[in-house]
Motif scaffolding. Structure first.
Motif, PDB file in Angstrom:
ATOM      1  N   UNK A   3      64.208  51.293  67.182  1.00 42.28           N
ATOM      2  CA  UNK A   3      63.298  52.597  67.136  1.00 42.28           C
ATOM      3  C   UNK A   3      62.541  52.767  65.852  1.00 42.28           C
ATOM      4  N   UNK A   4      62.613  51.792  64.802  1.00 38.34           N
ATOM      5  CA  UNK A   4      61.923  52.013  63.712  1.00 38.34           C
ATOM      6  C   UNK A   4      60.543  51.443  63.705  1.00 38.34           C
ATOM      7  N   UNK A   5      59.427  52.075  63.181  1.00 39.69           N
ATOM      8  CA  UNK A   5      58.204  51.762  63.449  1.00 39.69           C
ATOM      9  C   UNK A   5      57.808  50.709  62.358  1.00 39.69           C
ATOM     10  N   UNK A   6      57.212  49.778  62.651  1.00 37.83           N
ATOM     11  CA  UNK A   6      56.798  48.601  61.370  1.00 37.83           C
ATOM     12  C   UNK A   6      55.387  48.348  61.593  1.00 37.83           C
ATOM     13  N   UNK A   7      54.801  48.056  60.324  1.00 40.02           N
ATOM     14  CA  UNK A   7      53.617  47.577  60.394  1.00 40.02           C
ATOM     15  C   UNK A   7      53.597  46.428  59.338  1.00 40.02           C
ATOM     16  N   UNK A   8      53.218  45.460  59.886  1.00 38.44           N
ATOM     17  CA  UNK A   8      53.219  44.069  59.124  1.00 38.44           C
ATOM     18  C   UNK A   8      51.968  43.325  59.374  1.00 38.44           C
ATOM     19  N   UNK A   9      51.983  42.311  58.304  1.00 35.45           N
ATOM     20  CA  UNK A   9      51.027  41.399  58.316  1.00 35.45           C
ATOM     21  C   UNK A   9      51.376  39.908  57.775  1.00 35.45           C
ATOM     22  N   UNK A  10      50.678  38.753  58.273  1.00 41.47           N
ATOM     23  CA  UNK A  10      51.141  37.509  57.924  1.00 41.47           C
ATOM     24  C   UNK A  10      49.951  36.838  57.722  1.00 41.47           C
ATOM     25  N   UNK A  11      49.745  35.732  56.953  1.00 40.22           N
ATOM     26  CA  UNK A  11      48.698  35.005  56.626  1.00 40.22           C
ATOM     27  C   UNK A  11      48.927  33.544  56.099  1.00 40.22           C
ATOM     28  N   UNK A  12      47.728  32.912  56.086  1.00 38.98           N
ATOM     29  CA  UNK A  12      47.603  31.760  55.290  1.00 38.98           C
ATOM     30  C   UNK A  12      46.327  31.742  54.676  1.00 38.98           C
TER      31      UNK A  12
END
Length: 716
Positions: free
Chosen positions: A352-361
């Motif tokens: 139920x926890x909102x999460x904004x995430x980003x991953x990259x190279x």
């Protein structure tokens, strides 16, 4: 100072918990309504996605177009960025060496260019993989905004990211416009700019093709002898996309500096005798730099849906640099560089926890041919080649970062970056007698896995408190491994320098006590091992070593408020204690524990009081009529010049005056600008050359000087 948005965020709505509404806010800050007299803006650097600066869990400042344009002729970053707490930017009055830029003390040792601070322009690095950048790469005349990120979150940008400076070229307006501006000033300053911006082919659901084309020139005779400079710059941006969810930006920048004389530093005796003179051998050997740079880059942003997007970037550039040194030698660099990056952004949930995430190279490469030879009197001697080598710097990094909204009042941010950097040199100039000129080739690898963790307490709609921790690392640049100190500065690749490793601790608060007022406060401690320091600088060349330990402790304050509808005041202040925590020895000196790190002012303060005849109500207007007048105070503390603390420059307090008047001209406008800097004609040292062996430490600042400008903008 900034474009504004309502600070009184609604963190909950009927039938929804507060953290869900905050998640929506973080996903789309544009939903917040505009309101007069508020001091909110949108930033990207802290989380690599749009969010409000108030909710960003970091020390971050954003300067808008209005601030950049009103700060001066838009020649140097120091005109506007001196407003940012925690950032010290010193105008050396030396266009051959660029500005001295440091964030929380990182970058202060740089003898030329910007290092220890990451530069990005339209998402494309302006810092090479080894950590070296040039502030002149930013075309201020077409820059829409600049963000400065300090503290642990900046470490997620990789090697040498003691801070991050990001600039964005303006977007093309819907209605085409043409603007022309010109400035004149003291010491022969001349500045011109021609700019076109507009869109073509706009239709419902598609923004069409946007074009911004900006060409500017700058020249000066210089405050000191042998400090004249000429620059020409073009910055162009083309934006297009098949639909509103896909946008492509293509940016081309050309920078041409056919002349930048180098006045060098002065000894204390020379400074006292005549601060406007050039340093030893500057005139006899015609010390100067010639630079040309071209860069083409593109970025693609594609929204997969309302919660996911992909960003890709690709760029290529060349830079030619020829410098004539006081030693009667020349050094030439012929560089090619390119890179690519891919980033995935998403908004989702863990349970139920909102999460904004980003991953990259990210991958970046820089190759340069370095040559050198004799140039007595500032003229190359045919057949006098004394150095010929290929240098290369490569980085290959992966990163991930996420923000979780733990509850209605708490959010957690975390990230990690794995960085790998390789520096190498292939020496082609080897004499038959190895002891005279042996093979100077070499290579060295650096790698690090650096985590960042932060916690924010959204104590109230008007108060956020946060703490952050992070680890960072800083490799030497190719220029810093180009020489060794063996009793002299010798041209041999230096594989004996370790990367500096640091631990960053930060606590901060953001408070809006009333509409029109905002206060930002941050305290920090940075512990570093193997700090890279200048061992010896002689005749325009520097060798570097590692110091076993340093610590930086500081406090940063930023505040702004409306005193009335017609009066606005802002202030930024930084206090820092940066010292060596362990003693060490070089071939030049013994440095005691407790000595202050050189090149870092003990405090830096900028204050501005501004009056506007039309008032500050409502959103900023592009062609505002009326009069503005302002008073600025710039104050800096003592500036040590060497690691032993045997010499230093006194602090100073300088007042500046500025005024502008705008007239509405049809759908455009005409604005006149006037500035008087250093009104009291204060004599002071603006910057120092750290650990200069001949004790030519001091770079004096100009006395009272003036600038007049005129800008015309017309709708087409």
């Amino acid at each position: 100072m900034n474009n504004t948005r309502n600070m009184r965020h609604t963190r909950y709505s009927k039938g929804r918990p507060r953290y869900t509404a905050l998640a929506l806010l973080l996903a789309n800050v544009g939903a917040a309504p505009l309101a007069a007299h508020t001091l909110e803006n949108v930033v990207i650097s802290a989380s690599r996605a749009q969010q409000s600066s108030f909710d960003a869990p970091a020390a971050i400042e954003s300067l808008d177009r209005e601030t950049i344009q009103g700060a001066g002729p838009q020649v140097n970053l120091s005109e506007s960025l001196n407003r940012v707490p925690g950032l010290t930017i010193l105008n050396r009055q030396n266009y051959a060496q660029d500005l001295q830029v440091s964030v929380r003390g990182f970058g202060a040792r740089s003898t030329f260019g910007i290092r220890g601070v990451r530069l990005l322009i339209d998402g494309i690095p302006a810092t090479t993989p080894d950590g070296q950048g040039q502030g002149s790469s930013i075309a201020l005349t077409s820059t829409d905004r600049i963000e400065v990120l300090r503290g642990p979150l900046a470490l997620l940008y990789g090697n040498s990211s003691g801070g991050v400076i990001q600039a964005w070229t303006r977007d093309a307006p819907q209605a085409p416009e043409l603007s022309v501006q010109g400035y004149v000033g003291s010491y022969g300053l001349q500045r011109t700019d021609w700019q076109y911006a507009g869109r073509m082919g706009s239709a419902q659901g598609t923004p069409g093709v946007g074009l911004v084309a900006d060409y500017s020139t700058f020249s000066t005779d210089g405050f000191r002898a042998n400090s004249a400079a000429e620059r020409k710059q073009f910055n162009g941006k083309v934006s297009f996309g098949p639909d509103a969810g896909t946008r492509v930006n293509v940016v081309f920048n050309h920078f041409d500096m056919p002349l930048a004389e180098d006045p060098l530093g002065l000894t204390a005796a020379q400074l006292a005798a005549n601060p406007r003179q050039a340093g030893t051998n500057a005139l006899s050997n015609q010390t100067r730099k010639i630079t040309s740079q071209n860069q083409l880059g593109g970025s693609l942003v594609h929204a997969l849906d309302s919660e996911r997007s992909i960003t890709a970037r690709l760029y290529f550039g060349t830079r030619d640099n020829l410098q004539y040194l006081s030693s009667g030698n020349w050094v030439g660099l012929d560089r090619q560089y390119y890179g690519a990056g891919l980033q995935y952004n998403a908004l989702g949930h863990i349970g139920a926890t909102p999460l904004r995430w980003v991953a990259g190279y990210e991958f970046d490469l820089s190759e340069e041919r370095r040559r050198g030879g004799a140039s007595p009197g500032g003229v190359k001697t045919p057949g006098s080649l004394t150095r010929d080598e290929d240098n290369r710097a490569i980085n290959s990094d992966v990163f991930a970062q996420g923000t979780a909204l733990l509850s209605e009042r708490w959010s957690l941010i975390g990230g990690v970056r794995r960085s790998a950097v390789r520096l190498s040199s292939q020496d082609y100039f080897i004499t038959t007698t190895p002891t005279v000129n042996p093979d100077g080739s070499g290579a060295i690898r650096y790698s690090a896995t650096n985590p960042v963790l932060g916690l924010t307490w959204h104590a109230a709609d008007t108060l956020n408190l946060y703490v952050n921790y992070g680890r960072g690392f800083e490799t030497p640049t190719l220029a810093e491994v180009a020489y060794i100190d063996n009793g002299a500065v010798t041209a041999t690749f230096n594989t004996g320098i370790a990367a500096a490793r640091s631990r960053h601790y930060e606590a901060g608060a953001k408070w809006v006590p009333q509409p029109g007022t905002r206060v930002d406060l941050a305290v920090f401690v940075v512990d570093t091992v193997d700090e890279i320091v200048t061992s010896r600088t002689a005749l325009g060349q520097s060798a570097f070593v590692n110091a076993p330990g340093t610590q930086r402790r500081g406090l940063e304050f930023g505040g702004r408020t409306l005193l009335s509808p017609y009066w606005r005041v802002m202030a930024s202040a930084s206090v820092i204690e940066a010292e060596f925590t362990k003693a060490y020895t070089t071939t030049v000196a013994n440095v005691a524990a407790g000595n202050r790190m050189p090149g870092i002012p003990q405090h830096f303060v900028f204050t501005e009081l501004l009056w506007a005849s039309a008032g500050f109500a409502g959103a900023p207007r592009r062609h505002a009529a009326g009069t503005q007048a302002g008073l600025e105070l710039v104050s800096a503390g003592r500036l040590y010049a060497d690691d032993r603390n045997t010499e230093s420059a006194d602090g100073y307090n300088v007042f500046n005056l500025k005024a502008s008047h705008g007239w509405a001209v049809g759908k455009g406008g005409l604005t006149a600008y006037a500035r008087v800097d250093n009104v009291a004609n204060k004599t002071y040292v603006g910057s120092v050359i750290v650990n200069q062996t001949a004790r030519q430490f001091y770079e004096p600042a100009p006395g009272r000087n003036w600038t007049l400008g005129l800008r015309l903008s017309a709708a087409l």
